[in-house]
Design a protein around this motif. Structure first.
Motif, PDB file in Angstrom:
ATOM      1  N   LYS A  14       1.044  -1.154   0.211  1.00  0.00           N
ATOM      2  CA  LYS A  14       0.013   0.012   0.064  1.00  0.00           C
ATOM      3  C   LYS A  14       1.109   1.385  -0.256  1.00  0.00           C
ATOM      4  O   LYS A  14       1.907   1.367   0.802  1.00  0.00           O
ATOM      5  CB  LYS A  14      -0.921   0.072   1.045  1.00  0.00           C
ATOM      6  N   SER A  15       0.578   2.255  -0.942  1.00  0.00           N
ATOM      7  CA  SER A  15       1.286   3.434  -0.859  1.00  0.00           C
ATOM      8  C   SER A  15       1.057   4.057   0.304  1.00  0.00           C
ATOM      9  O   SER A  15      -0.050   4.457   0.628  1.00  0.00           O
ATOM     10  CB  SER A  15       0.996   4.150  -2.129  1.00  0.00           C
ATOM     11  N   ARG A  16       2.185   4.743   0.858  1.00  0.00           N
ATOM     12  CA  ARG A  16       1.914   5.558   1.999  1.00  0.00           C
ATOM     13  C   ARG A  16       2.472   7.195   1.936  1.00  0.00           C
ATOM     14  O   ARG A  16       2.381   7.867   2.729  1.00  0.00           O
ATOM     15  CB  ARG A  16       2.710   5.055   3.294  1.00  0.00           C
ATOM     16  N   ALA A  17       3.038   7.404   0.590  1.00  0.00           N
ATOM     17  CA  ALA A  17       3.427   8.720   0.263  1.00  0.00           C
ATOM     18  C   ALA A  17       3.083   8.812  -1.383  1.00  0.00           C
ATOM     19  O   ALA A  17       3.010   7.983  -2.050  1.00  0.00           O
ATOM     20  CB  ALA A  17       4.919   8.867   0.669  1.00  0.00           C
ATOM     21  N   GLY A  18       3.028  10.216  -1.660  1.00  0.00           N
ATOM     22  CA  GLY A  18       2.793  10.536  -3.279  1.00  0.00           C
ATOM     23  C   GLY A  18       1.297  10.579  -3.489  1.00  0.00           C
ATOM     24  O   GLY A  18       0.457  10.657  -2.542  1.00  0.00           O
ATOM     25  N   ARG A  19       1.120  11.060  -4.773  1.00  0.00           N
ATOM     26  CA  ARG A  19      -0.149  11.282  -5.331  1.00  0.00           C
ATOM     27  C   ARG A  19      -1.188  10.054  -5.247  1.00  0.00           C
ATOM     28  O   ARG A  19      -2.395  10.062  -5.152  1.00  0.00           O
ATOM     29  CB  ARG A  19       0.009  11.491  -6.796  1.00  0.00           C
ATOM     30  N   ASP A  20      -0.486   8.694  -5.240  1.00  0.00           N
ATOM     31  CA  ASP A  20      -1.167   7.496  -4.985  1.00  0.00           C
ATOM     32  C   ASP A  20      -1.260   6.994  -3.693  1.00  0.00           C
ATOM     33  O   ASP A  20      -1.680   5.882  -3.447  1.00  0.00           O
ATOM     34  CB  ASP A  20      -0.571   6.565  -5.894  1.00  0.00           C
ATOM     35  N   LYS A  21      -1.176   7.976  -2.552  1.00  0.00           N
ATOM     36  CA  LYS A  21      -1.254   7.545  -1.138  1.00  0.00           C
ATOM     37  C   LYS A  21      -2.809   6.806  -0.816  1.00  0.00           C
ATOM     38  O   LYS A  21      -3.578   7.123  -1.233  1.00  0.00           O
ATOM     39  CB  LYS A  21      -1.095   8.806  -0.184  1.00  0.00           C
ATOM     40  N   GLY A  22      -2.603   5.963  -0.279  1.00  0.00           N
ATOM     41  CA  GLY A  22      -3.563   4.823   0.093  1.00  0.00           C
ATOM     42  C   GLY A  22      -4.027   3.748  -0.686  1.00  0.00           C
ATOM     43  O   GLY A  22      -4.808   3.049  -0.576  1.00  0.00           O
ATOM     44  N   ASN A  23      -3.491   3.797  -2.195  1.00  0.00           N
ATOM     45  CA  ASN A  23      -3.733   2.860  -3.040  1.00  0.00           C
ATOM     46  C   ASN A  23      -2.961   1.458  -2.822  1.00  0.00           C
ATOM     47  O   ASN A  23      -1.763   1.537  -2.494  1.00  0.00           O
ATOM     48  CB  ASN A  23      -3.509   3.372  -4.218  1.00  0.00           C
ATOM     49  N   ILE A  24      -3.834   0.276  -3.343  1.00  0.00           N
ATOM     50  CA  ILE A  24      -3.234  -0.754  -3.041  1.00  0.00           C
ATOM     51  C   ILE A  24      -2.516  -1.260  -4.374  1.00  0.00           C
ATOM     52  O   ILE A  24      -3.161  -1.139  -5.300  1.00  0.00           O
ATOM     53  CB  ILE A  24      -4.257  -2.005  -2.655  1.00  0.00           C
ATOM     54  N   PHE A  25      -1.358  -1.975  -4.217  1.00  0.00           N
ATOM     55  CA  PHE A  25      -0.590  -2.393  -5.457  1.00  0.00           C
ATOM     56  C   PHE A  25      -0.080  -3.906  -5.273  1.00  0.00           C
ATOM     57  O   PHE A  25      -0.119  -4.271  -4.183  1.00  0.00           O
ATOM     58  CB  PHE A  25       0.556  -1.665  -5.730  1.00  0.00           C
ATOM     59  N   LEU A  26       0.416  -4.300  -6.167  1.00  0.00           N
ATOM     60  CA  LEU A  26       0.925  -5.736  -6.258  1.00  0.00           C
ATOM     61  C   LEU A  26       2.504  -5.296  -6.856  1.00  0.00           C
ATOM     62  O   LEU A  26       2.683  -4.552  -7.672  1.00  0.00           O
ATOM     63  CB  LEU A  26       0.277  -6.705  -7.359  1.00  0.00           C
ATOM     64  N   VAL A  27       3.243  -6.036  -6.026  1.00  0.00           N
ATOM     65  CA  VAL A  27       4.766  -5.849  -6.700  1.00  0.00           C
ATOM     66  C   VAL A  27       5.022  -6.610  -7.947  1.00  0.00           C
ATOM     67  O   VAL A  27       4.789  -7.918  -8.140  1.00  0.00           O
ATOM     68  CB  VAL A  27       5.691  -6.207  -5.408  1.00  0.00           C
ATOM     69  N   LEU A  28       5.207  -6.180  -9.071  1.00  0.00           N
ATOM     70  CA  LEU A  28       5.426  -6.422 -10.236  1.00  0.00           C
ATOM     71  C   LEU A  28       6.865  -6.995 -10.425  1.00  0.00           C
ATOM     72  O   LEU A  28       7.304  -8.113 -11.138  1.00  0.00           O
ATOM     73  CB  LEU A  28       5.132  -5.699 -11.265  1.00  0.00           C
ATOM     74  N   ASP A  29       7.820  -6.073 -10.046  1.00  0.00           N
ATOM     75  CA  ASP A  29       9.415  -6.354 -10.196  1.00  0.00           C
ATOM     76  C   ASP A  29      10.172  -5.662  -9.280  1.00  0.00           C
ATOM     77  O   ASP A  29       9.504  -4.571  -8.611  1.00  0.00           O
ATOM     78  CB  ASP A  29       9.740  -5.973 -11.759  1.00  0.00           C
ATOM     79  N   ILE A  30      11.442  -6.163  -8.952  1.00  0.00           N
ATOM     80  CA  ILE A  30      12.087  -5.760  -7.810  1.00  0.00           C
ATOM     81  C   ILE A  30      13.385  -5.238  -8.645  1.00  0.00           C
ATOM     82  O   ILE A  30      14.139  -5.729  -9.362  1.00  0.00           O
ATOM     83  CB  ILE A  30      12.590  -6.602  -6.563  1.00  0.00           C
ATOM     84  N   ILE A  31      13.568  -3.849  -8.535  1.00  0.00           N
ATOM     85  CA  ILE A  31      14.607  -3.107  -9.286  1.00  0.00           C
ATOM     86  C   ILE A  31      15.795  -3.430  -8.569  1.00  0.00           C
ATOM     87  O   ILE A  31      16.975  -3.923  -9.049  1.00  0.00           O
ATOM     88  CB  ILE A  31      14.381  -1.532  -9.700  1.00  0.00           C
TER      89      ILE A  31
END
Length: 93
Positions: A14-31
């Motif tokens: 879950k994003s805790r900063a930025g414009r997408d704060k509060g959005n849920i994501f899935l990790v696609l790749d680790i840089i």
């Protein structure tokens, strides 16, 4: 926790900063140890994943094994599939 050692592809974050704060994501790749690519199938689609700093994410212990397997096997996945996987998390979290 600023290390990707305990983060894996297919993990729910879950994003805790930025414009997408509060959005849920899935990790696609680790840089590397500071950055990940995340997708939600909606705003951040597979063809344009969001590069996020690990420190800007809340890492959940939930991993979606089907997604991890499909990515590792090179199976084609689409944005609708990502949205479907994230559906239960948007309600709970």
């Amino acid at each position: 926790m600023d290390s990707t050692s305990d983060i894996t592809v297919g993990q729910v974050v879950k994003s805790r900063a930025g414009r997408d704060k509060g959005n849920i994501f899935l990790v696609l790749d680790i840089i590397d140890d500071k950055y990940l690519y995340v997708v939600d199938g909606d705003i951040r689609k597979l063809d344009n994943p969001k590069k996020k700093k690990v420190k800007h994410l809340i890492i959940y212990n939930t991993i979606v094994p089907e997604l991890k397997e499909k990515i590792e096997n090179g199976t084609k996945i689409n944005n609708a599939y990502i949205r479907k996987l994230l559906e239960p998390f948007k309600i709970k979290l």
